[in-house]
Scaffold this active site. Structure first.
Site, PDB file in Angstrom:
ATOM      1  N   HIS A  17       0.857  -1.184   0.000  1.00  0.00           N
ATOM      2  CA  HIS A  17       0.000   0.000   0.000  1.00  0.00           C
ATOM      3  C   HIS A  17       0.897   1.239   0.000  1.00  0.00           C
ATOM      4  CE1 HIS A  17      -2.639   3.128   1.600  1.00  0.00           C
ATOM      5  NE2 HIS A  17      -3.670   2.386   1.219  1.00  0.00           N
ATOM      6  N   ASP A  19       0.867   4.241   1.344  1.00  0.00           N
ATOM      7  CA  ASP A  19       1.174   4.836   2.641  1.00  0.00           C
ATOM      8  C   ASP A  19       2.097   3.937   3.454  1.00  0.00           C
ATOM      9  OD1 ASP A  19      -0.433   7.073   2.193  1.00  0.00           O
ATOM     10  OD2 ASP A  19      -2.215   6.093   3.005  1.00  0.00           O
ATOM     11  N   LYS A  20       1.824   2.641   3.432  1.00  0.00           N
ATOM     12  CA  LYS A  20       2.644   1.714   4.211  1.00  0.00           C
ATOM     13  C   LYS A  20       4.034   1.569   3.608  1.00  0.00           C
ATOM     14  CE  LYS A  20       1.440   0.579   7.354  1.00  0.00           C
ATOM     15  NZ  LYS A  20       1.782   1.203   8.683  1.00  0.00           N
ATOM     16  N   GLU A  45      10.341  11.629   6.938  1.00  0.00           N
ATOM     17  CA  GLU A  45       9.082  11.402   6.245  1.00  0.00           C
ATOM     18  C   GLU A  45       9.381  10.924   4.815  1.00  0.00           C
ATOM     19  OE1 GLU A  45       6.307  11.931   7.921  1.00  0.00           O
ATOM     20  OE2 GLU A  45       7.067  13.123   9.594  1.00  0.00           O
ATOM     21  N   GLU A  58      14.537  15.591   9.155  1.00  0.00           N
ATOM     22  CA  GLU A  58      15.730  15.985   9.907  1.00  0.00           C
ATOM     23  C   GLU A  58      16.477  14.740  10.382  1.00  0.00           C
ATOM     24  OE1 GLU A  58      12.677  18.469   9.521  1.00  0.00           O
ATOM     25  OE2 GLU A  58      12.516  17.201  11.321  1.00  0.00           O
ATOM     26  N   LYS A 170      -5.570  -4.588   0.841  1.00  0.00           N
ATOM     27  CA  LYS A 170      -6.198  -4.113   2.072  1.00  0.00           C
ATOM     28  C   LYS A 170      -7.149  -5.183   2.608  1.00  0.00           C
ATOM     29  CE  LYS A 170      -7.412   0.287   2.201  1.00  0.00           C
ATOM     30  NZ  LYS A 170      -8.102   1.578   1.914  1.00  0.00           N
ATOM     31  N   PHE A 235      -8.719  -4.729  -9.576  1.00  0.00           N
ATOM     32  CA  PHE A 235      -7.736  -3.929  -8.831  1.00  0.00           C
ATOM     33  C   PHE A 235      -6.378  -4.178  -9.499  1.00  0.00           C
ATOM     34  CE2 PHE A 235      -6.011  -3.158  -4.205  1.00  0.00           C
ATOM     35  CZ  PHE A 235      -5.289  -2.070  -4.662  1.00  0.00           C
ATOM     36  N   ASP A 243      -2.383   5.832  -6.283  1.00  0.00           N
ATOM     37  CA  ASP A 243      -2.693   6.681  -5.133  1.00  0.00           C
ATOM     38  C   ASP A 243      -1.387   7.184  -4.529  1.00  0.00           C
ATOM     39  OD1 ASP A 243      -4.056   7.959  -3.119  1.00  0.00           O
ATOM     40  OD2 ASP A 243      -4.569   6.152  -2.007  1.00  0.00           O
ATOM     41  N   ALA A 244      -1.370   8.427  -4.084  1.00  0.00           N
ATOM     42  CA  ALA A 244      -0.179   8.964  -3.423  1.00  0.00           C
ATOM     43  C   ALA A 244       0.006   8.304  -2.062  1.00  0.00           C
ATOM     44  CB  ALA A 244      -0.321  10.476  -3.256  1.00  0.00           C
ATOM     45  N   ARG A 249       0.119   8.004   7.633  1.00  0.00           N
ATOM     46  CA  ARG A 249      -1.310   8.122   7.341  1.00  0.00           C
ATOM     47  C   ARG A 249      -2.098   6.872   7.733  1.00  0.00           C
ATOM     48  NH1 ARG A 249      -2.162  11.308   1.678  1.00  0.00           N
ATOM     49  NH2 ARG A 249      -1.480   9.319   0.824  1.00  0.00           N
ATOM     50  N   LYS A 250      -1.456   5.912   8.364  1.00  0.00           N
ATOM     51  CA  LYS A 250      -2.161   4.692   8.761  1.00  0.00           C
ATOM     52  C   LYS A 250      -1.955   4.439  10.256  1.00  0.00           C
ATOM     53  CE  LYS A 250      -4.180   3.418   4.983  1.00  0.00           C
ATOM     54  NZ  LYS A 250      -4.339   4.820   4.548  1.00  0.00           N
ATOM     55  N   LYS A 270      10.796   7.808  13.159  1.00  0.00           N
ATOM     56  CA  LYS A 270      11.162   8.569  14.354  1.00  0.00           C
ATOM     57  C   LYS A 270      12.023   7.723  15.284  1.00  0.00           C
ATOM     58  CE  LYS A 270       6.910  11.300  14.210  1.00  0.00           C
ATOM     59  NZ  LYS A 270       5.647  11.642  14.913  1.00  0.00           N
ATOM     60  N   LYS A 274      11.769  10.375  20.348  1.00  0.00           N
ATOM     61  CA  LYS A 274      10.446  10.930  20.055  1.00  0.00           C
ATOM     62  C   LYS A 274       9.403  10.120  20.820  1.00  0.00           C
ATOM     63  CE  LYS A 274      12.615  13.256  16.756  1.00  0.00           C
ATOM     64  NZ  LYS A 274      13.948  12.625  16.795  1.00  0.00           N
ATOM     65  N   ASP A 276       6.324  10.209  20.668  1.00  0.00           N
ATOM     66  CA  ASP A 276       5.255   9.687  19.820  1.00  0.00           C
ATOM     67  C   ASP A 276       5.402   8.187  19.650  1.00  0.00           C
ATOM     68  OD1 ASP A 276       3.885  12.007  19.325  1.00  0.00           O
ATOM     69  OD2 ASP A 276       4.833  12.415  17.403  1.00  0.00           O
TER      70      ASP A 276
END
Length: 391
Positions: A17, A19-20, A45, A58, A170, A235, A243-244, A249-250, A270, A274, A276
């Site tokens: 995918h 995003d993944k 990123e 960074e 998916k 598909f 798709d971008a 995003r997941k 990260k 971090k 997060d």
């Protein structure tokens, strides 16, 4: 008020995918930095569309990180090895925009610098951890099954058991719960898989049901379970061609499928300074040990931090009425026996290691892997004894 049956749905995506794919590339860069310099500071990123990948962010490290080489190897590992897939590992474009970590942030997360002498949190924010008794991994059943479906889909593709599959895919699983909150059955299973052209829909549906869905979900399927296989009918075009993609995003796929709350921060790319990432792992570690100890059947932990400050500004506990001792006593156990400061979390969970690439797909939680130290229940016996709960 009378209790009623409910249905909860969760989704997962394959490593192909878009995003993944970006999460995997960001964590591949992180791993290489930690491999060369365990004190690397990384916030990377990735974005992708069509045949291009951009890596930006960074990074401060003593190592030399060959970003294009890492990107291409990750794309190859995912399975984008043919140009007709829309992106191909050897010929894709790679752009890099990376600067050093801000010195203002650095002084807040480096010991003996900044306003506070302890290693502080890399940012403000809230992080959540969750655990429950629905599966042996102490995860919610819908996300557990959704991840197992996408992982199985990837396995049958990579082993060439189904030769026409492509990397993107998916899943989504809907589980019905009874009036007491216990899972009963799967009401619906959605599975979408990218595939070569010229393959009949009937063949794809049969293969997905027999070779992917039933081996994973058989226990929860009944005659009324609805299967939605490639619901649009085909598909063929997938990945960044269709798709971008973008890192982070997941985040609900990465955690608890929407059952447990989420503070909003993404994990991939990260380094563990971090919070997060590291505090979300610590919160899962705490929640899982509380449930494993029998102190509660469900547990959600929120930790909140201020940038540059070591101690969390708050701890919140929700056991959804299943706790066997008071929440005040549970908080006392957490403060006494679990790491809460960023430096202590990193040390206790041994997070300065190149282990993060494999976390990026199929969930950060609920997986049996010795490198996933936040999944250990090594505190369960101790806190059970301290809580005065019999096994």
């Amino acid at each position: 008020m009378a209790k009623r049956k409910t249905i909860i749905s969760s989704e997962s995506v394959t490593e192909g995918h878009p995003d993944k794919m970006c999460d995997l590339i960001s964590d591949a860069v992180l791993d290489e930095a930690l491999r060369q310099d365990k004190d690397s500071r990384v916030a990377i990123e990735t974005a992708t569309k069509n045949g291009g990948v951009m890596v930006f962010g960074e990074m401060t490290t003593s190592g030399y990180i060959d970003i294009p080489h890492i990107v291409r190897n990750a794309i190859k590992d995912i399975g984008y090895t043919r140009s007709d897939y829309g992106i191909e590992w050897e010929t894709c474009s790679v752009w890099v925009q990376i600067t050093e970590q801000s010195p203002d942030i650095s002084q807040g997360v480096t010991e003996k610098t900044g306003l506070h002498k302890e290693q502080g949190a890399g940012d403000q924010g809230m992080m959540y951890g969750y655990a429950c008794r629905e599966t042996k991994e102490l995860m919610p059943l819908p996300i557990s099954l959704a991840h197992k479906l996408t992982k199985k889909l990837s396995e049958v593709r990579k082993k060439n058991e189904i030769s026409y599959l492509r990397p993107d895919g998916k899943s989504q699983v809907s589980i019905e719960y009874d009036e007491n909150g216990q899972p009963i059955r799967a009401t619906a299973i959605v599975l979408s898989t990218q595939h070569d052209g010229g393959i009949s829909y009937d063949r794809i549906r049969k293969d997905m049901v027999e070779k992917v869905i039933k081996p994973v979900c058989r226990k929860w399927i009944d005659n009324d379970t609805v299967f939605h296989i490639n619901p649009t009918g085909s598909f063929i075009r997938g990945g960044p061609y269709a798709d971008a993609g973008l890192t982070g995003r997941k985040i609900i796929v990465d955690t608890y499928g929407g059952v447990g709350r989420h503070g909003g921060g993404a994990f991939s790319g990260k380094d563990p300074s971090k919070v997060d990432r590291s505090a979300a792992y610590a919160a899962r570690y705490i929640a899982k040990n509380i449930v494993a100890a029998g102190i509660a059947d469900k547990c959600e932990i929120q930790l909140a931090y201020a940038i540059g400050v070591a101690e969390p500004v708050s701890i919140n506990i929700d056991c959804f009425g299943t706790n066997k001792i008071s929440l005040d006593k549970i908080e006392k156990l957490i403060r006494e026996f679990f790491p809460l400061k960023p430096g202590d979390i990193i040390s206790h969970l041994d997070l300065k290691r190149p282990i993060f690439y494999k976390t990026a797909a199929y969930g950060h939680f609920g997986r049996e892997d010795p490198d996933f130290t936040w999944e250990k229940t090594d505190k369960a016996t101790l806190i059970r004894k301290e809580a005065g709960i019999k096994k």
